[in-house]
Design a protein around this motif. Structure first.
Motif, PDB file in Angstrom:
ATOM      1  N   PRO A  23      -1.312 -14.987  13.280  1.00 52.56           N
ATOM      2  CA  PRO A  23      -1.109 -13.611  13.732  1.00 52.56           C
ATOM      3  C   PRO A  23      -1.398 -12.560  12.664  1.00 52.56           C
ATOM      4  O   PRO A  23      -1.184 -12.784  11.471  1.00 52.56           O
ATOM      5  N   PHE A  24      -1.861 -11.405  13.147  1.00 49.10           N
ATOM      6  CA  PHE A  24      -2.113 -10.228  12.318  1.00 49.10           C
ATOM      7  C   PHE A  24      -1.090  -9.177  12.705  1.00 49.10           C
ATOM      8  O   PHE A  24      -0.843  -8.946  13.891  1.00 49.10           O
ATOM      9  N   LEU A  25      -0.485  -8.537  11.712  1.00 48.55           N
ATOM     10  CA  LEU A  25       0.536  -7.515  11.942  1.00 48.55           C
ATOM     11  C   LEU A  25       0.167  -6.275  11.146  1.00 48.55           C
ATOM     12  O   LEU A  25      -0.210  -6.376   9.979  1.00 48.55           O
ATOM     13  N   ASN A  26       0.279  -5.111  11.774  1.00 47.85           N
ATOM     14  CA  ASN A  26       0.000  -3.838  11.115  1.00 47.85           C
ATOM     15  C   ASN A  26       1.126  -2.874  11.464  1.00 47.85           C
ATOM     16  O   ASN A  26       1.464  -2.711  12.625  1.00 47.85           O
ATOM     17  N   PHE A  27       1.729  -2.263  10.442  1.00 46.33           N
ATOM     18  CA  PHE A  27       2.778  -1.268  10.672  1.00 46.33           C
ATOM     19  C   PHE A  27       2.746  -0.242   9.542  1.00 46.33           C
ATOM     20  O   PHE A  27       2.132  -0.465   8.501  1.00 46.33           O
ATOM     21  N   LYS A  28       3.422   0.888   9.769  1.00 41.14           N
ATOM     22  CA  LYS A  28       3.484   1.962   8.785  1.00 41.14           C
ATOM     23  C   LYS A  28       4.937   2.380   8.592  1.00 41.14           C
ATOM     24  O   LYS A  28       5.745   2.256   9.507  1.00 41.14           O
ATOM     25  N   PHE A  29       5.233   2.879   7.391  1.00 37.19           N
ATOM     26  CA  PHE A  29       6.555   3.444   7.137  1.00 37.19           C
ATOM     27  C   PHE A  29       6.431   4.569   6.115  1.00 37.19           C
ATOM     28  O   PHE A  29       5.484   4.621   5.338  1.00 37.19           O
ATOM     29  N   LYS A  30       7.411   5.482   6.137  1.00 36.57           N
ATOM     30  CA  LYS A  30       7.431   6.613   5.214  1.00 36.57           C
ATOM     31  C   LYS A  30       8.336   6.305   4.032  1.00 36.57           C
ATOM     32  O   LYS A  30       9.266   5.513   4.145  1.00 36.57           O
ATOM     33  N   GLY A  31       8.056   6.951   2.909  1.00 37.36           N
ATOM     34  CA  GLY A  31       8.938   6.849   1.755  1.00 37.36           C
ATOM     35  C   GLY A  31       8.452   5.954   0.639  1.00 37.36           C
ATOM     36  O   GLY A  31       9.085   5.891  -0.407  1.00 37.36           O
ATOM     37  N   GLY A  32       7.361   5.254   0.828  1.00 38.68           N
ATOM     38  CA  GLY A  32       6.844   4.394  -0.225  1.00 38.68           C
ATOM     39  C   GLY A  32       5.870   5.138  -1.116  1.00 38.68           C
ATOM     40  O   GLY A  32       5.316   6.168  -0.733  1.00 38.68           O
ATOM     41  N   LYS A  33       5.667   4.611  -2.309  1.00 35.12           N
ATOM     42  CA  LYS A  33       4.679   5.206  -3.214  1.00 35.12           C
ATOM     43  C   LYS A  33       3.933   4.096  -3.930  1.00 35.12           C
ATOM     44  O   LYS A  33       4.353   2.937  -3.916  1.00 35.12           O
ATOM     45  N   LYS A  34       2.833   4.452  -4.545  1.00 35.70           N
ATOM     46  CA  LYS A  34       2.011   3.473  -5.247  1.00 35.70           C
ATOM     47  C   LYS A  34       2.834   2.790  -6.332  1.00 35.70           C
ATOM     48  O   LYS A  34       3.615   3.422  -7.030  1.00 35.70           O
ATOM     49  N   GLY A  35       2.668   1.465  -6.426  1.00 41.93           N
ATOM     50  CA  GLY A  35       3.412   0.677  -7.396  1.00 41.93           C
ATOM     51  C   GLY A  35       4.662   0.026  -6.824  1.00 41.93           C
ATOM     52  O   GLY A  35       5.205  -0.902  -7.426  1.00 41.93           O
ATOM     53  N   ASP A  36       5.143   0.488  -5.656  1.00 37.18           N
ATOM     54  CA  ASP A  36       6.311  -0.126  -5.009  1.00 37.18           C
ATOM     55  C   ASP A  36       5.943  -1.503  -4.464  1.00 37.18           C
ATOM     56  O   ASP A  36       4.782  -1.798  -4.228  1.00 37.18           O
ATOM     57  N   LYS A  37       6.963  -2.312  -4.244  1.00 37.75           N
ATOM     58  CA  LYS A  37       6.766  -3.647  -3.672  1.00 37.75           C
ATOM     59  C   LYS A  37       7.157  -3.645  -2.200  1.00 37.75           C
ATOM     60  O   LYS A  37       8.149  -3.043  -1.806  1.00 37.75           O
ATOM     61  N   VAL A  38       6.370  -4.357  -1.392  1.00 36.07           N
ATOM     62  CA  VAL A  38       6.676  -4.595   0.012  1.00 36.07           C
ATOM     63  C   VAL A  38       6.760  -6.115   0.174  1.00 36.07           C
ATOM     64  O   VAL A  38       5.849  -6.844  -0.220  1.00 36.07           O
TER      65      VAL A  38
END
Length: 103
Positions: A69-84
């Motif tokens: 499966p492929f999953l795509n989602f978005k969220f607010k509040g992250g910035k470059k260098g953060d971990k997901v």
């Protein structure tokens, strides 16, 4: 434990776009093998994505989701260098956790 997920997380305008490709057979339990025996169900049942310690996406899946499966989602509040971090669990007790750095 399944094969590593391919995760890409990119930030634009304060919104992080996460794309995840999971490697899993996602067997429905309705197909039969060449001998006519039912192939047991084996599918991802839960998916959780976290940004730091905060859950930004959670899903409950069933046997109708396709193989790999492929999953795509978005969220607010992250910035470059953060971990997901993305974790999945399947109906047979297997699990996988992988992480990506937001670029």
């Amino acid at each position: 434990m399944g094969n590593p997920m391919r995760i890409r997380a990119t930030e634009s305008g304060g919104v992080v776009d996460v794309k995840v490709l999971m490697s899993h057979i996602m067997e429905t339990g309705q197909r039969k093998d060449s001998s006519g025996n039912v192939i047991p169900a084996h599918f991802i049942s839960n998916v959780v994505a976290k940004h730091g310690d905060k859950v930004v996406m959670s899903a409950q899946w069933g046997p109708a989701v396709s193989k790999d499966p492929f999953l795509n989602f978005k969220f607010k509040g992250g910035k470059k260098g953060d971990k997901v971090t993305v974790t999945w669990n399947d109906n047979k007790g297997d699990s996988r956790t992988d992480e990506a750095t937001v670029s």
